[in-house]
Motif scaffolding. Structure first.
Motif, PDB file in Angstrom:
ATOM      1  N   ILE A   1     -27.563  -3.220  10.618  1.00  0.00           N
ATOM      2  CA  ILE A   1     -28.344  -4.222   9.886  1.00  0.00           C
ATOM      3  C   ILE A   1     -29.601  -3.579   9.302  1.00  0.00           C
ATOM      4  N   SER A  28     -30.353  -3.088   5.224  1.00  0.00           N
ATOM      5  CA  SER A  28     -31.526  -3.725   4.623  1.00  0.00           C
ATOM      6  C   SER A  28     -32.160  -2.841   3.556  1.00  0.00           C
ATOM      7  N   LEU A  32     -30.725  -9.285  15.103  1.00  0.00           N
ATOM      8  CA  LEU A  32     -30.905 -10.633  14.561  1.00  0.00           C
ATOM      9  C   LEU A  32     -32.251 -10.758  13.830  1.00  0.00           C
ATOM     10  N   GLY A  52     -32.252  -8.748  10.592  1.00  0.00           N
ATOM     11  CA  GLY A  52     -31.493  -9.419   9.542  1.00  0.00           C
ATOM     12  C   GLY A  52     -32.278 -10.567   8.918  1.00  0.00           C
ATOM     13  N   MET A  89     -31.265 -11.651   5.005  1.00  0.00           N
ATOM     14  CA  MET A  89     -29.801 -11.737   4.971  1.00  0.00           C
ATOM     15  C   MET A  89     -29.340 -13.154   5.310  1.00  0.00           C
ATOM     16  N   TYR A 127     -27.001 -15.794   7.236  1.00  0.00           N
ATOM     17  CA  TYR A 127     -26.576 -15.705   8.644  1.00  0.00           C
ATOM     18  C   TYR A 127     -25.175 -15.150   8.793  1.00  0.00           C
ATOM     19  N   ILE A 168     -25.462 -11.384   8.421  1.00  0.00           N
ATOM     20  CA  ILE A 168     -25.988 -10.767   9.645  1.00  0.00           C
ATOM     21  C   ILE A 168     -24.859 -10.566  10.651  1.00  0.00           C
ATOM     22  N   THR A 205     -22.290  -7.897   9.285  1.00  0.00           N
ATOM     23  CA  THR A 205     -22.880  -6.567   9.286  1.00  0.00           C
ATOM     24  C   THR A 205     -23.011  -6.032  10.707  1.00  0.00           C
TER      25      THR A 205
END
Length: 472
Positions: free
Chosen positions: A103, A107, A298, A301, A306, A308, A311, A314
């Motif tokens: 994640i 990003s 979490l 993300g 991102m 949900y 997330i 990924t």
């Protein structure tokens, strides 16, 4: 036409017959078979143990032989299942770590940080090399970029082209720097974390000493890389492989390092810092670590903006990338299951201790380091090697008068240092392939630095023995 077809078929057959280095899983399965065979050939024996401050330790001089406990062929396969079950906490920790860092990588924060460093230091070649090397070294030290470094070698290629350097620099400032940090790994969950868990040490304890050595190794690595870069900037003919030419296509580093990226990486850094504190001061364990990386993924993300569903997907894709490495832990543990069930593990530890117990503690620690280095040629997985070697090194340390913290670092050096030269390292060979560097050319560049790393490792282990380096 028929003749050319025959030649083509012969070529294909020759390629099929060509010997290849066995996969890590093949090697571990062969080691497992050897362990089963050992239950028939090696006398069974046990040490008496005592619990000191909540840690079970071997009592030196108490080894005695017992009746043999042979294993059946079916035990080969049940041991694999038992190895996976007994290592479940570590396996899921590895998987969840992969999910969290996937994640963070998706990003764009890591790539943006590197691009920003390159742009800010344009025209200041030393600082460009120093900053990028430091970023990758820290990534290796915390276990964030160990396997993923292969993807970043392409950025190293762009930087090397920008500076009109050569492909070796591309590998040195990414892969080389990454493993300079991995060598010490002061908060690396895959190596130090697992090894300390097996050795019954507080998670990430002894970090201050490791950070000092990390700074020394990183500084030396940057100096060595810059020395080579400066030499070929003055005279391109000094390059081991040949510099990039002006007419070669140079990609631009355009990805921005946004405020969102800065916030995300700041949160990740603070989170990892808190986890080190919690591991030492609050007694957090492997289970806490696994939960922490789910939370870290979490939060990362969410900060990255991102969706949900993205997330979740990924995170799962990140875990998939580490399934290979995670299950290696279980298979490696299966070897220990066989040796324990056959009651030959203590016999092996006793046999290893005999040549070491009469040596000074410093030489015993160096012997552990060398044995771990040789093991890494066969078992080229930090977490897998930790599962095999630490159950033997921990009691061996008790017997030869070496602290378990020193034993953990001896394993870490044996695993980390040799990853930079052994052709059995898949990460090394893949990184070299991305940059187009032959292994022999890389070895010519890296070997003097490798020797310097070894000297630093020996000095650190010596100091560790002399100061009786313990949990903290």
């Amino acid at each position: 036409m028929a003749l050319s077809k025959i030649k083509e078929e012969k070529t294909i057959n020759n390629e099929r017959k060509r010997w290849e280095m066995p996969d890590t899983y093949v090697i571990l399965f062969l080691v497992l078979l050897a362990a089963v065979l050992a239950t028939y050939l090696v006398p069974s024996g046990i040490f008496e143990r005592e619990t000191v401050d909540g840690v079970e330790r071997v009592i030196p001089g108490t080894y005695s032989q017992v009746d043999s406990s042979w294993l059946s062929p079916m035990d080969i396969f049940t041991s694999i299942q038992m190895g996976m079950v007994q290592s479940a906490d570590i396996i899921f920790m590895v998987l969840f770590t992969g999910g969290a860092f996937e994640i963070i990588e998706r990003s764009g924060a890591l790539r943006g940080a590197i691009n920003s460093a390159v742009r800010l230091t344009r025209g200041k070649e030393f600082w460009m090399i120093a900053i990028v090397s430091t970023l990758f070294a820290v990534g290796g030290a915390v276990g964030a970029v160990a396997n993923a470094v292969i993807a970043f070698v392409a950025i190293g290629v762009i930087i090397a082209r920008t500076l009109r350097l050569d492909p070796i620099i591309a590998v040195a400032i990414t892969f080389g720097a990454n493993f300079a940090g991995f060598n010490v790994g002061f908060i690396n969950p895959y190596t130090v974390g697992i090894a300390q868990n097996i050795a019954d040490l507080p998670m990430f304890s002894g970090a201050l000493f490791r950070i000092i050595v990390f700074v020394i190794i990183l500084s030396l690595t940057i100096w060595y890389t810059w020395r080579y870069a400066k030499k070929i900037m003055k005279d391109p003919s000094k390059s081991i492989i040949g510099v990039y030419q002006d007419d070669e296509e140079t990609e631009s580093l355009t990805e921005a390092f946004t405020l969102r990226h800065k916030i995300l990486l700041s949160c990740v850094g603070l989170g990892l810092g808190f986890f080190v504190y919690a591991s030492i001061e609050m007694g957090w364990t492997i289970n806490h670590m696994a939960a922490f990386f789910v939370l870290l993924g979490l939060v990362s993300g969410i900060i990255a903006g991102m969706h949900y569903n993205t997330i979740a997907i990924t995170f799962l894709q990140g875990t998939q990338k580490l399934v290979y490495g995670a299950l290696v832990v279980g298979l490696a543990r299966a070897v220990i299951v066989v040796l324990e069930d056959g009651q030959v593990l203590d016999t092996i530890v006793h046999a290893l201790s005999v040549p070491l117990e009469n040596l000074p503690s410093v030489l015993a620690a160096i012997g552990m380091f060398i044995s771990s280095a040789f093991l890494n040629f066969l078992v080229n997985s930090g977490s897998g090697q930790a599962m095999i070697s630490m159950p033997m090194l921990a009691p061996l340390a008790d017997m030869v008068g070496v602290t378990r913290q020193v034993a953990v670092q001896a394993f870490q050096f044996g695993d980390g240092l040799t990853n930079s030269i052994f052709p059995t390292s898949g990460i090394l060979m893949a990184s070299l392939a991305v940059a187009g560097v032959p292994w022999t050319k890389w070895l010519k560049f890296i070997f003097p630095l490798f020797i310097a790393w070894v000297v630093i490792a020996i000095i650190m282990l010596t100091i560790g023995v002399m100061i009786n380096w313990g949990p903290f």
